[in-house]
Design a protein around this motif. Structure first.
Motif, PDB file in Angstrom:
ATOM      1  N   MET A   1      80.577  34.190  42.000  1.00  0.00           N
ATOM      2  CA  MET A   1      79.153  34.358  41.865  1.00  0.00           C
ATOM      3  C   MET A   1      78.884  34.855  40.456  1.00  0.00           C
ATOM      4  SD  MET A   1      76.906  37.251  43.768  1.00  0.00           S
ATOM      5  CE  MET A   1      77.703  38.673  43.118  1.00  0.00           C
ATOM      6  N   ARG A   2      78.000  34.213  39.805  1.00  0.00           N
ATOM      7  CA  ARG A   2      77.602  34.682  38.487  1.00  0.00           C
ATOM      8  C   ARG A   2      76.394  35.586  38.657  1.00  0.00           C
ATOM      9  NH1 ARG A   2      78.362  29.904  34.275  1.00  0.00           N
ATOM     10  NH2 ARG A   2      76.443  30.829  33.554  1.00  0.00           N
ATOM     11  N   ALA A   3      76.570  36.845  38.287  1.00  0.00           N
ATOM     12  CA  ALA A   3      75.537  37.846  38.529  1.00  0.00           C
ATOM     13  C   ALA A   3      74.213  37.474  37.871  1.00  0.00           C
ATOM     14  CB  ALA A   3      76.018  39.207  38.032  1.00  0.00           C
ATOM     15  N   TYR A   4      74.270  37.004  36.649  1.00  0.00           N
ATOM     16  CA  TYR A   4      73.001  36.742  35.954  1.00  0.00           C
ATOM     17  C   TYR A   4      72.285  35.518  36.500  1.00  0.00           C
ATOM     18  CZ  TYR A   4      75.507  33.326  33.013  1.00  0.00           C
ATOM     19  OH  TYR A   4      76.245  32.266  32.559  1.00  0.00           O
ATOM     20  N   ASP A   5      72.967  34.653  37.246  1.00  0.00           N
ATOM     21  CA  ASP A   5      72.288  33.528  37.904  1.00  0.00           C
ATOM     22  C   ASP A   5      71.229  34.020  38.880  1.00  0.00           C
ATOM     23  OD1 ASP A   5      73.866  31.735  36.576  1.00  0.00           O
ATOM     24  OD2 ASP A   5      75.035  31.122  38.323  1.00  0.00           O
ATOM     25  N   HIS A   6      71.417  35.223  39.369  1.00  0.00           N
ATOM     26  CA  HIS A   6      70.509  35.782  40.380  1.00  0.00           C
ATOM     27  C   HIS A   6      69.775  37.018  39.871  1.00  0.00           C
ATOM     28  CE1 HIS A   6      72.067  32.970  43.296  1.00  0.00           C
ATOM     29  NE2 HIS A   6      73.254  33.216  42.779  1.00  0.00           N
TER      30      HIS A   6
ATOM     31  N   MET B   1      70.947  39.647  38.460  1.00  0.00           N
ATOM     32  CA  MET B   1      71.642  40.896  38.760  1.00  0.00           C
ATOM     33  C   MET B   1      72.338  41.414  37.506  1.00  0.00           C
ATOM     34  SD  MET B   1      74.660  41.485  41.590  1.00  0.00           S
ATOM     35  CE  MET B   1      73.880  40.288  42.636  1.00  0.00           C
ATOM     36  N   LEU B   2      72.216  42.690  37.272  1.00  0.00           N
ATOM     37  CA  LEU B   2      72.931  43.302  36.159  1.00  0.00           C
ATOM     38  C   LEU B   2      74.430  43.314  36.454  1.00  0.00           C
ATOM     39  CD1 LEU B   2      70.615  46.380  35.558  1.00  0.00           C
ATOM     40  CD2 LEU B   2      70.712  44.284  34.209  1.00  0.00           C
ATOM     41  N   GLU B   3      75.233  43.196  35.386  1.00  0.00           N
ATOM     42  CA  GLU B   3      76.677  43.194  35.572  1.00  0.00           C
ATOM     43  C   GLU B   3      77.168  44.465  36.248  1.00  0.00           C
ATOM     44  OE1 GLU B   3      75.555  42.414  32.333  1.00  0.00           O
ATOM     45  OE2 GLU B   3      76.218  40.359  32.019  1.00  0.00           O
ATOM     46  N   VAL B   4      76.539  45.591  35.945  1.00  0.00           N
ATOM     47  CA  VAL B   4      76.940  46.869  36.544  1.00  0.00           C
ATOM     48  C   VAL B   4      76.708  46.833  38.052  1.00  0.00           C
ATOM     49  CG1 VAL B   4      76.432  49.340  36.612  1.00  0.00           C
ATOM     50  CG2 VAL B   4      76.541  48.161  34.422  1.00  0.00           C
ATOM     51  N   ALA B   5      75.607  46.243  38.480  1.00  0.00           N
ATOM     52  CA  ALA B   5      75.330  46.141  39.919  1.00  0.00           C
ATOM     53  C   ALA B   5      76.348  45.233  40.587  1.00  0.00           C
ATOM     54  CB  ALA B   5      73.917  45.622  40.144  1.00  0.00           C
ATOM     55  N   ALA B   6      76.665  44.101  39.958  1.00  0.00           N
ATOM     56  CA  ALA B   6      77.661  43.180  40.518  1.00  0.00           C
ATOM     57  C   ALA B   6      79.025  43.860  40.594  1.00  0.00           C
ATOM     58  CB  ALA B   6      77.742  41.908  39.682  1.00  0.00           C
TER      59      ALA B   6
ATOM     60  N   THR C   1      66.959  40.176  49.785  1.00  0.00           N
ATOM     61  CA  THR C   1      66.861  41.500  49.174  1.00  0.00           C
ATOM     62  C   THR C   1      68.240  41.994  48.738  1.00  0.00           C
ATOM     63  OG1 THR C   1      67.190  42.657  51.273  1.00  0.00           O
ATOM     64  CG2 THR C   1      64.921  42.047  50.702  1.00  0.00           C
ATOM     65  N   PRO C   2      68.290  42.931  47.797  1.00  0.00           N
ATOM     66  CA  PRO C   2      69.581  43.506  47.395  1.00  0.00           C
ATOM     67  C   PRO C   2      70.351  44.127  48.563  1.00  0.00           C
ATOM     68  CG  PRO C   2      67.901  44.083  45.797  1.00  0.00           C
ATOM     69  CD  PRO C   2      67.199  43.420  46.947  1.00  0.00           C
ATOM     70  N   ALA C   3      69.639  44.596  49.569  1.00  0.00           N
ATOM     71  CA  ALA C   3      70.307  45.183  50.734  1.00  0.00           C
ATOM     72  C   ALA C   3      71.199  44.159  51.429  1.00  0.00           C
ATOM     73  CB  ALA C   3      69.278  45.740  51.709  1.00  0.00           C
ATOM     74  N   MET C   4      70.810  42.896  51.395  1.00  0.00           N
ATOM     75  CA  MET C   4      71.627  41.856  52.036  1.00  0.00           C
ATOM     76  C   MET C   4      72.957  41.675  51.313  1.00  0.00           C
ATOM     77  SD  MET C   4      70.127  40.762  54.734  1.00  0.00           S
ATOM     78  CE  MET C   4      69.567  42.418  55.024  1.00  0.00           C
ATOM     79  N   LEU C   5      72.968  41.869  49.999  1.00  0.00           N
ATOM     80  CA  LEU C   5      74.231  41.807  49.262  1.00  0.00           C
ATOM     81  C   LEU C   5      75.122  42.998  49.603  1.00  0.00           C
ATOM     82  CD1 LEU C   5      73.311  40.395  45.758  1.00  0.00           C
ATOM     83  CD2 LEU C   5      74.779  39.366  47.485  1.00  0.00           C
ATOM     84  N   VAL C   6      74.512  44.123  49.873  1.00  0.00           N
ATOM     85  CA  VAL C   6      75.293  45.286  50.307  1.00  0.00           C
ATOM     86  C   VAL C   6      75.920  44.991  51.671  1.00  0.00           C
ATOM     87  CG1 VAL C   6      75.162  47.716  51.008  1.00  0.00           C
ATOM     88  CG2 VAL C   6      73.967  46.937  48.945  1.00  0.00           C
ATOM     89  N   VAL C   7      75.130  44.406  52.578  1.00  0.00           N
ATOM     90  CA  VAL C   7      75.655  44.029  53.901  1.00  0.00           C
ATOM     91  C   VAL C   7      76.826  43.061  53.736  1.00  0.00           C
ATOM     92  CG1 VAL C   7      75.114  42.761  56.029  1.00  0.00           C
ATOM     93  CG2 VAL C   7      73.495  44.442  55.121  1.00  0.00           C
TER      94      VAL C   7
END
Length: 164
Positions: free
Chosen positions: A1-6, A8-13, A65-71
């Protein structure tokens, strides 16, 4: 997954990947305990099946939502390397303790060849379609196939294992 495609900051990824690694520690440890108490073939069925579901969920999680990525990170992390203990146990049960190290080594080699092919194929698909979603869906269905194949592994007769 490329973080910036979505967006998302690299730190978050990186944080999500670290979270997967943390939950992997728990998942693999629990899997070792489960492998000592339950049929490894059935465990592999569940692990690969759940991994397939999580990979099918990932394209949705990336656009939700970002919560779904946490899940996803928690769920996938628990299952990330959980297949190793039951696979090692099956190698030992099927080929005997003397040969199980060599057999497991070849399993790892085959896994790495498959993983490199999948990674290359996912990159090609991303170039063609501009997204990894199709690769995640294909990987999910490959996991379902692996789950079914795990149930087809025959138990080695105890006398044959002892003779080896």
């Amino acid at each position: 997954m490329r973080a910036y495609d979505h967006g998302m900051l690299e730190v978050a990824a990186a944080g999500l990947l670290a979270m997967m690694g943390l939950f992997d520690l728990f998942g693999t440890t629990i899997s070792g305990w489960l492998s000592d108490h339950f049929d490894s073939r059935k465990l592999l069925f569940w692990y690969y099946g759940l991994r397939g579901l999580s990979l099918l969920f990932l394209p949705y999680a990336l656009t939700a939502t970002p919560a779904m990525l946490v899940v996803f990170s928690v769920f996938y992390g628990l299952d990330w390397i959980a297949t190793v203990p039951p696979t090692a146990k099956l190698a030992s049960e099927t080929f005997g303790k003397e040969k199980s190290g060599m057999i497991f080594g070849w399993i790892v080699v085959a896994h790495q060849l498959g993983a490199s092919t999948a990674a290359y194929g996912a990159g090609v698909m991303r170039d063609w379609f501009g997204t990894y979603s199709q690769a995640f869906v294909i990987a999910g269905f490959v996991c379902f196939f692996a789950a079914l194949m795990a149930l087809r592994i025959r138990r080695a007769p105890a006398a044959a294992v002892q003779a080896a």
